[in-house]
Design an enzyme around this catalytic site. Structure first.
Site, PDB file in Angstrom:
ATOM      1  CE  LYS A  83      71.843  38.054  47.536  1.00 34.04           C
ATOM      2  NZ  LYS A  83      72.366  39.401  47.057  1.00 34.04           N
ATOM      3  CG  ASN A  84      75.918  37.499  45.894  1.00 35.55           C
ATOM      4  OD1 ASN A  84      74.732  38.016  45.766  1.00 35.55           O
ATOM      5  ND2 ASN A  84      76.877  37.847  46.985  1.00 35.55           N
ATOM      6  NE  ARG A  88      75.781  49.526  45.405  1.00 38.11           N
ATOM      7  CZ  ARG A  88      76.872  49.178  44.752  1.00 38.11           C
ATOM      8  NH1 ARG A  88      76.651  47.918  44.526  1.00 38.11           N
ATOM      9  NH2 ARG A  88      77.628  49.985  44.418  1.00 38.11           N
ATOM     10  CB  CYS A 133      73.327  50.546  50.185  1.00 40.54           C
ATOM     11  SG  CYS A 133      73.483  48.965  50.849  1.00 40.54           S
ATOM     12  NE  ARG A 154      76.942  47.374  48.687  1.00 42.48           N
ATOM     13  CZ  ARG A 154      76.414  46.410  48.497  1.00 42.48           C
ATOM     14  NH1 ARG A 154      75.346  46.331  49.441  1.00 42.48           N
ATOM     15  NH2 ARG A 154      76.552  45.395  48.111  1.00 42.48           N
ATOM     16  CG  ASP A 179      78.112  38.817  51.488  1.00 43.92           C
ATOM     17  OD1 ASP A 179      77.905  39.988  51.920  1.00 43.92           O
ATOM     18  OD2 ASP A 179      77.676  38.522  50.337  1.00 43.92           O
ATOM     19  CB  ILE A 191      84.322  44.539  52.675  1.00 44.91           C
ATOM     20  CG1 ILE A 191      85.191  43.383  52.671  1.00 44.91           C
ATOM     21  CG2 ILE A 191      83.792  44.730  51.156  1.00 44.91           C
ATOM     22  CD1 ILE A 191      86.426  43.320  51.605  1.00 44.91           C
ATOM     23  NE  ARG A 198      67.979  42.213  48.452  1.00 48.21           N
ATOM     24  CZ  ARG A 198      69.166  42.610  49.165  1.00 48.21           C
ATOM     25  NH1 ARG A 198      69.446  43.266  50.207  1.00 48.21           N
ATOM     26  NH2 ARG A 198      70.215  42.389  48.116  1.00 48.21           N
TER      27      ARG A 198
END
Ligand code: UD1
Length: 426
Positions: free
Chosen positions: A28-29, A99, A123, A128, A314, A336, A406
């Protein structure tokens, strides 16, 4: 917490060891910036291994709103994007649902000389901000105003100029936004303190196929020599390392054996080391990674999240489930994002002993979890609740699974293919 009765939920019957093979999807990223980089050309961009996900659909809506002609075949995961952009506005309605839409800013500004992108707003996993994206584009000569909740950006004389950008903090989408902008700027751009994530490298590979001159991707200093025009290309998206890690952990938490096929082991070295420390037998054979936890106890492992090649934020929520079931005490430190512990209270409702102390969770392992009704708060938190449900005794209901949709393609069929029991209901 309540949610409308028509919101999809998962019913998971836990306690079965997962056993089998799962085919890993495109990341996805990586897919999101690569879809948006098609804004940089009016020629045809053909993309393979584009995962069928809610965020990918939002990207198509965004590109369509910008005037691109998009077609997507979910059965083959192929996308075709063509035509030049005709609008320069990324609306609030799209940016608020995803986002990553902020990454339209750089390519729009570089291609069209102008862009209006809604500020993403708050978020669930912290504030963020997007200041690094804005400062970087200003270093490339952009004139940027914040008006009516929009970032309104103009490139003087229609072209960005190469610039020297030192990122105050490592930002993945920030680096990607600037790389795309710099690809069509006049002159050379240097991005220092750039993110090193494998998805950055995949974007650079795709941009080079389009004719961009980029070097240093995968290091903290990326150099981009702008070109006048980019052309079409064909590209296949890199494997999703977070999806891979999630299925490996699901196998370990249920004391099963899971093989991830089509994976990219070189993007997962830190995680695989930690899985071995947790006592899993991890075997890598080409693009296939197997974690075998049959008949073995889970050992507690301390983790601290950090930008790549550190432990990925993640994967933090999913790894916490393993620690919750480990024989002993461990700590999970999140560096993070603030507020990325929303899954902790839910896991404790399932019988875990997890205590938040500042940005660290102290995990006192328990011998088993119990099914419960739990609520997803964000994408990776929902993955941790699904893993916990698979490992727990009895039935777990996971509410608000739209978060999981998502980022995880064909979740139910992949889990059922591994012998897990999961069903979607409303
Ligand atoms: C990306 C990933 C996300 C992952 C995250 C960290 C995508 C689409 N999303 O998100 O899955 O969790 O990297 O690996 O690739 N920051 C600022 N100012 C900015 C931008 C970021 O202060 O302008 C801060 C953030 O608040 C955060 C840190 O920098 O504390 C890292 O965020 P960043 O790498 O930008 O995350 P994303 O790119 O949004």
């Amino acid at each position: 917490m309540t949610s409308p009765s028509n919101v999809a939920k998962f019913r998971i019957t836990g306690g079965k060891a997962l056993d089998g093979e799962v085919l890993i999807s495109g990341a996805k990223n990586a897919a999101l910036p690569i879809l948006l980089c098609s804004v940089l050309t009016d020629e045809e961009v053909v993309l393979k291994r584009v995962p069928d996900l809610a965020d990918v659909k939002t990207s198509f809506h965004l590109l369509t709103e910008l005037g691109k002609a998009c077609s997507y075949d979910a059965a083959t995961n192929s996308a075709v994007l063509k035509g030049g952009v005709t609008s320069k506005v990324a609306s609030y309605d799209l940016v608020k649902t995803m986002r990553a839409s902020i990454m339209a800013l750089g390519p729009l500004l570089a291609y069209a000389g102008q862009a209006e992108v809604s500020l993403p707003g708050g978020c669930a996993i912290g504030a963020r901000p997007v200041d690094l994206h804005i400062k970087g584009l200003q270093a490339m000569g952009a004139d940027i105003q914040l008006e009516d909740g929009y970032i309104k950006a103009v490139a003087p004389n229609g072209r960005l100029q190469g610039g020297h950008v030192i990122m105050d903090k490592v930002s993945v989408t920030g680096t990607e936004n600037l790389m795309m902008a710099a690809a069509l700027a006049d002159g050379v751009t240097v991005i220092e303190n750039a993110a090193l994530e494998p998805e950055i490298v995949d974007l650079a590979v795709c941009l080079r196929k389009m004719g961009a001159q980029i070097s240093g991707d995968g290091t903290s200093r990326i150099e981009i020599c702008g070109v006048k025009k980019l052309h079409g290309c064909e590209h296949s998206v890199v494997a999703d390392r977070i999806e891979t890690g999630t299925y490996l952990i699901a196998g370990i938490a249920t004391h099963g054996i899971v093989s991830c096929c089509g994976a990219n082991p070189s993007t997962l070295e830190t995680l695989l080391t930690k899985l071995r420390q947790a006592n899993a037998v991890v075997d890598v054979d080409g693009d296939r990674i197997t974690a075998d936890m049959r008949g073995r106890v889970i050992k507690p492992v301390d983790i601290i999240t950090a930008p790549h090649p550190g432990f990925p934020t993640d994967m933090q929520a999913q790894f916490t489930v393993m620690n919750a079931l480990a024989e002993g005490v461990s700590s999970v430190t999140e560096t993070i994002f603030e507020n990325r512990f929303m899954h902790i209270a839910e896991l404790n409702r399932m019988g875990a002993h997890l205590e938040i102390k500042g940005n660290t969770v102290i995990c006192s392992g328990v011998s088993g979890l119990k099914g419960a009704q739990v609520m997803s708060s964000d994408l990776r938190a929902s993955a941790s609740l699904v893993i916990a449900g698979l490992a727990a005794e009895g039935i777990t209901i996971v509410d608000r699974i739209y978060h999981m949709d998502r980022g995880y393609e064909h979740i139910e069929s992949k889990i059922m293919g591994l012998g897990g029991s999961i069903e979607r209901f409303y």
